[in-house]
Design a protein around this motif. Structure first.
Motif, PDB file in Angstrom:
ATOM      1  N   SER A  22       0.873  -1.191  -0.009  1.00 20.28           N
ATOM      2  CA  SER A  22       0.052  -0.167  -0.135  1.00 20.28           C
ATOM      3  C   SER A  22       0.842   1.222  -0.118  1.00 20.28           C
ATOM      4  O   SER A  22       0.461   2.314  -0.842  1.00 20.28           O
ATOM      5  N   LYS A  25       2.532   1.903  -3.452  1.00 17.05           N
ATOM      6  CA  LYS A  25       1.198   2.114  -4.193  1.00 17.05           C
ATOM      7  C   LYS A  25       1.053   3.676  -4.041  1.00 17.05           C
ATOM      8  O   LYS A  25       1.073   4.507  -4.987  1.00 17.05           O
ATOM      9  N   LYS A  26       1.081   4.101  -2.622  1.00 14.87           N
ATOM     10  CA  LYS A  26       0.729   5.565  -2.549  1.00 14.87           C
ATOM     11  C   LYS A  26       1.861   6.363  -2.959  1.00 14.87           C
ATOM     12  O   LYS A  26       1.655   7.630  -3.524  1.00 14.87           O
ATOM     13  N   LEU A  27       2.961   5.996  -2.840  1.00 16.98           N
ATOM     14  CA  LEU A  27       4.268   6.646  -3.344  1.00 16.98           C
ATOM     15  C   LEU A  27       4.532   6.445  -4.514  1.00 16.98           C
ATOM     16  O   LEU A  27       5.668   7.316  -5.166  1.00 16.98           O
ATOM     17  N   GLU A  28       4.104   5.484  -5.287  1.00 22.33           N
ATOM     18  CA  GLU A  28       4.397   5.193  -6.495  1.00 22.33           C
ATOM     19  C   GLU A  28       6.143   4.775  -6.888  1.00 22.33           C
ATOM     20  O   GLU A  28       6.552   5.271  -7.926  1.00 22.33           O
ATOM     21  N   ILE A  29       6.254   3.965  -6.108  1.00 18.29           N
ATOM     22  CA  ILE A  29       7.553   3.315  -6.236  1.00 18.29           C
ATOM     23  C   ILE A  29       7.260   2.016  -5.799  1.00 18.29           C
ATOM     24  O   ILE A  29       6.408   1.329  -5.607  1.00 18.29           O
ATOM     25  N   SER A  30       8.478   1.034  -6.375  1.00 17.03           N
ATOM     26  CA  SER A  30       8.352  -0.388  -6.222  1.00 17.03           C
ATOM     27  C   SER A  30       8.173  -0.771  -4.866  1.00 17.03           C
ATOM     28  O   SER A  30       8.838  -0.174  -3.917  1.00 17.03           O
TER      29      SER A  30
END
Length: 105
Positions: A22, A25-30
């Motif tokens: 989560s 996804k929130k920080l848009e990294i792996s």
């Protein structure tokens, strides 16, 4: 995203995000990068990881800011604000230059 900015974003969101997926996804990294940074933050003593003993998935952790983590969060927040203020001032100066150039045409 710069390393300090990534660290700040993780410190700001870690206690309110249920898991690494989560947060990634929130920080848009792996997820791998999140895992790597979290391990480093635990080693530095900025966060601590606690197992959910009552959870069936024993590999889930709850991450908490330590006192040092809270201090680091404050320092990084101040740096971030100062950097953004400098960027704002630079953009404002550029805008004024564009306006002057436009008026000279």
């Amino acid at each position: 995203m710069q390393q300090e900015e990534l660290t700040l974003n993780i410190l700001r969101n870690i206690e309110n995000t249920p898991n690494q997926k989560s947060l990634a996804k929130k920080l848009e990294i792996s997820v791998g990068k999140i895992n790597y940074v979290l391990k480093a933050l635990v080693e530095k003593g900025l966060i601590k990881a606690e197992n959910f003993y009552q959870n069936k998935q024993k590999n889930q952790y709850k991450y908490l800011l330590t006192q040092e983590g809270f201090k680091e969060k404050l320092i990084l927040t101040e740096k971030f604000i100062e950097r953004k203020k400098r960027e704002y001032d630079q953009l404002l100066a550029e805008l004024e230059n564009y306006k002057r150039e436009k008026n000279e045409l």
